[in-house]
Structure formats: C-alpha cells, structure tokens
Design a protein around this motif. Structure first.
Motif, PDB file in Angstrom:
ATOM      1  N   LEU A  84       0.837  -1.198   0.000  1.00 32.44           N
ATOM      2  CA  LEU A  84       0.000   0.000   0.000  1.00 32.44           C
ATOM      3  C   LEU A  84       0.868   1.242   0.000  1.00 32.44           C
ATOM      4  O   LEU A  84       1.543   1.542   1.000  1.00 32.44           O
ATOM      5  N   ASN A  85       0.889   1.932  -1.121  1.00 32.80           N
ATOM      6  CA  ASN A  85       1.623   3.195  -1.229  1.00 32.80           C
ATOM      7  C   ASN A  85       3.059   3.085  -0.718  1.00 32.80           C
ATOM      8  O   ASN A  85       3.550   3.951   0.011  1.00 32.80           O
ATOM      9  N   GLY A  86       3.711   1.981  -1.094  1.00 42.13           N
ATOM     10  CA  GLY A  86       5.117   1.822  -0.743  1.00 42.13           C
ATOM     11  C   GLY A  86       5.383   1.080   0.542  1.00 42.13           C
ATOM     12  O   GLY A  86       6.543   0.859   0.903  1.00 42.13           O
ATOM     13  N   GLU A  87       4.321   0.680   1.269  1.00 41.38           N
ATOM     14  CA  GLU A  87       4.501  -0.043   2.525  1.00 41.38           C
ATOM     15  C   GLU A  87       3.948  -1.451   2.407  1.00 41.38           C
ATOM     16  O   GLU A  87       2.900  -1.671   1.786  1.00 41.38           O
ATOM     17  N   TRP A  88       4.652  -2.420   3.036  1.00 45.16           N
ATOM     18  CA  TRP A  88       4.176  -3.794   3.114  1.00 45.16           C
ATOM     19  C   TRP A  88       3.392  -3.958   4.414  1.00 45.16           C
ATOM     20  O   TRP A  88       3.907  -3.679   5.494  1.00 45.16           O
ATOM     21  N   LEU A  89       2.126  -4.390   4.295  1.00 46.06           N
ATOM     22  CA  LEU A  89       1.250  -4.500   5.456  1.00 46.06           C
ATOM     23  C   LEU A  89       0.463  -5.800   5.373  1.00 46.06           C
ATOM     24  O   LEU A  89       0.308  -6.388   4.294  1.00 46.06           O
ATOM     25  N   ASN A  90      -0.078  -6.223   6.516  1.00 40.69           N
ATOM     26  CA  ASN A  90      -1.082  -7.280   6.442  1.00 40.69           C
ATOM     27  C   ASN A  90      -2.423  -6.633   6.122  1.00 40.69           C
ATOM     28  O   ASN A  90      -2.584  -5.415   6.233  1.00 40.69           O
ATOM     29  N   ASP A  91      -3.385  -7.410   5.719  1.00 39.46           N
ATOM     30  CA  ASP A  91      -4.636  -6.830   5.218  1.00 39.46           C
ATOM     31  C   ASP A  91      -5.385  -6.051   6.286  1.00 39.46           C
ATOM     32  O   ASP A  91      -6.051  -5.056   5.995  1.00 39.46           O
ATOM     33  N   GLU A  92      -5.283  -6.447   7.563  1.00 41.08           N
ATOM     34  CA  GLU A  92      -5.979  -5.715   8.620  1.00 41.08           C
ATOM     35  C   GLU A  92      -5.396  -4.316   8.791  1.00 41.08           C
ATOM     36  O   GLU A  92      -6.123  -3.339   8.956  1.00 41.08           O
ATOM     37  N   ALA A  93      -4.078  -4.210   8.751  1.00 43.13           N
ATOM     38  CA  ALA A  93      -3.436  -2.898   8.887  1.00 43.13           C
ATOM     39  C   ALA A  93      -3.712  -2.016   7.675  1.00 43.13           C
ATOM     40  O   ALA A  93      -3.681  -0.789   7.772  1.00 43.13           O
ATOM     41  N   ALA A  94      -3.989  -2.630   6.535  1.00 38.78           N
ATOM     42  CA  ALA A  94      -4.245  -1.861   5.319  1.00 38.78           C
ATOM     43  C   ALA A  94      -5.633  -1.244   5.305  1.00 38.78           C
ATOM     44  O   ALA A  94      -5.933  -0.404   4.459  1.00 38.78           O
ATOM     45  N   GLY A  95      -6.489  -1.645   6.240  1.00 35.58           N
ATOM     46  CA  GLY A  95      -7.832  -1.078   6.294  1.00 35.58           C
ATOM     47  C   GLY A  95      -8.826  -1.929   5.535  1.00 35.58           C
ATOM     48  O   GLY A  95      -8.477  -2.909   4.867  1.00 35.58           O
ATOM     49  N   PRO A  96     -10.112  -1.544   5.582  1.00 37.26           N
ATOM     50  CA  PRO A  96     -11.161  -2.371   4.975  1.00 37.26           C
ATOM     51  C   PRO A  96     -11.042  -2.509   3.461  1.00 37.26           C
ATOM     52  O   PRO A  96     -11.511  -3.475   2.876  1.00 37.26           O
ATOM     53  N   GLY A  97     -10.423  -1.558   2.802  1.00 36.46           N
ATOM     54  CA  GLY A  97     -10.353  -1.599   1.349  1.00 36.46           C
ATOM     55  C   GLY A  97      -9.563  -2.771   0.793  1.00 36.46           C
ATOM     56  O   GLY A  97      -9.775  -3.179  -0.352  1.00 36.46           O
ATOM     57  N   ALA A  98      -8.674  -3.343   1.577  1.00 39.40           N
ATOM     58  CA  ALA A  98      -7.804  -4.408   1.078  1.00 39.40           C
ATOM     59  C   ALA A  98      -8.586  -5.608   0.585  1.00 39.40           C
ATOM     60  O   ALA A  98      -8.185  -6.271  -0.359  1.00 39.40           O
TER      61      ALA A  98
END
Length: 265
Positions: free
Chosen positions: A5-19
């Motif tokens: 997400l915008n240059g960051e690696w995240l798990n789907d929960e940290a990425a917010g509901p849109g993931a």
C-alpha cells in the motif's frame, strides 16, 4: 493476505477495509446522498425506501434493519458542528473471498459521513457527451458504487466548458444530467424523462411528480428547444435552472417555477 500500500508492506488488517472489501475492489455496493437541514433529514422516508429497494435489487443486507438512520445522521451532523450538511451513506457487500461470486463469510460495510452543504448555484450549464445510459444497467437505475460513467461524463462536460453532462439513453432519448434528474417547462406544462429512459429515481424527482402534474415519457433532445425553462434536481441542491446547453441558451430564460421550489424547499 499481505498487501503493498503506497510503498509499505502491510497485512490486510493494517491496510484497512479496502484491502479485501468488495465495494473497493469491484464496486459491489451502493450509496445514498441526503440533505440535513433545520434539524432533520430532508425526505428521509423517500431515501429509506430507495435504499431498501436498491439493497433488494443488489441482494445487499439493508443497514436500516439494524440502524435508525434519522437519529444517527442528526448526531453525526451535531458532532461535526454542521447545522446543514451533505450526508453520504456508503454500503458495500463487505469482505469476501476473491472473485466475482459472493462466497465466504463476510459482513456488509456501512459508512456514513457528513460534509458542509455547499451553496446552491444560481444556474448550471450542460454539455451533450458521447456516453449513453442503458436502461437495463443496474448502475443507471441505482446509486451503485460503479460510478465511473458519471465521473467520466462530468470530466467530458467540464472539458467542454460546462458544469454537468447531459446524458441520453441508448435509444437517443433524454435521460438526465450526470448527477441530477432533468425537467423542462413547455406551454405551461412540466415534462421529465420516464424511468424507462435509464433514469435514476431521484427523491426530489419523486416529490415533484407526486405534488404536480408532470408528463413522463421518452423525449428526444429537440424537446428542450421549445422549452420555457429547463432545470435539474437532486437531493442536495433542490432545483436549479439550466442557463445554457452546448453553449447556447437553454429555454426562454424563465426561472424555476415557484410551485416546484415550494415542493422541494
């Protein structure tokens, strides 16, 4: 699921509901726009009826089964410090498994926001564009999240120097503006395109038709040439006169009929 997400690696929960949300990924959802003014939601019952009908058509769980919309909106506007507000309810099918089919355990996602209600324009200009609405399209008959046709229609109209796009259906009949219903006055009589012309059933449109004698039908663009007044309506701005269409004057310059304003204001 891991996301970028915008240059960051995240798990789907940290990425917010849109993931993983079907509304974000597929446009699988709908929205409702309401006007809050004078301590109440204008035409709340009509908005609720349309929301229920759209949820049924899209096979979505209606949030009205769990939430009383009026009090929530009143509190939302109060918390935002907005005596007059543009309210948007966004409803998606929620998170589910990848793919078109709604499989997997997922719950609907409902978001309600309040923004300052902008000033009503004195008049608007319209531009005819190439995009046409299909009467069989759910996106034409419901306020779905698949709104790209309207977005691009507005973009084309702005490039032509107009405020809004004037849309036809696939049979070449008048349909409406990109975010509003269309009316015109001719020989003292009101006209508007019928729902069969890929028309969104607007709440302001319905209020006018219920209170006044309005002829609905399939009309060609030339129907506007002899109009005494052309105007558009939606929930936020009410009725606004159209001053120009495709660069030329619209109608004979008459103002929106007082009877119409009385219905909506």
């Amino acid at each position: 699921m891991t996301v970028w997400l915008n240059g960051e690696w995240l798990n789907d929960e940290a990425a917010g509901p849109g993931a993983g949300d079907r509304g974000f990924l597929l446009g699988d959802g709908l929205f409702e726009t309401l006007r809050y003014s004078g301590g109440r939601v204008c035409r709340l019952k009509a908005h609720e009826q349309r929301l229920r009908a759209s949820c049924q058509a899209l096979d979505l769980t209606c949030p009205l089964d769990a939430v009383s919309l009026g009090p929530v909106i009143a509190e939302l506007a109060g918390r935002a410090g907005l005596p007059e507000a543009a309210i948007r309810l966004t409803l998606t099918a929620g998170r589910g498994e990848r793919g078109l089919a709604r499989t997997g355990a997922h719950e609907p996602f409902c978001l309600i926001t309040a923004a300052p209600l902008g000033a009503r324009p004195a008049s608007l200009s319209l531009a005819s564009i190439g995009l046409q609405r299909s009467g069989s399209s759910l996106a034409a008959r419901h306020k779905t999240l698949s709104y790209i046709d309207n977005v691009m229609a507005r973009r084309e109209a702005r490039r032509a120097g107009a405020d809004m796009a004037l849309l036809l259906d696939t049979q070449g009949r008048l349909s409406g503006a990109d975010c509003a219903n269309l009316f015109w006055l001719r020989d003292g009589r009101l006209f508007t395109p019928a729902l069969e012309c890929a028309v969104l059933p607007g709440t302001a449109r319905a209020a006018i038709i219920a209170a006044m004698d309005v002829e609905q039908g399939g009309f060609g663009p030339d129907s506007l040439a002899a109009a005494e007044c052309v105007f558009v309506t939606n929930a936020l701005m009410g009725a606004v006169a159209v001053s120009r269409i495709d660069g030329g004057p619209a109608g004979a310059g008459q103002a929106v009929p007082a009877a119409v304003k009385a219905v909506l204001d």
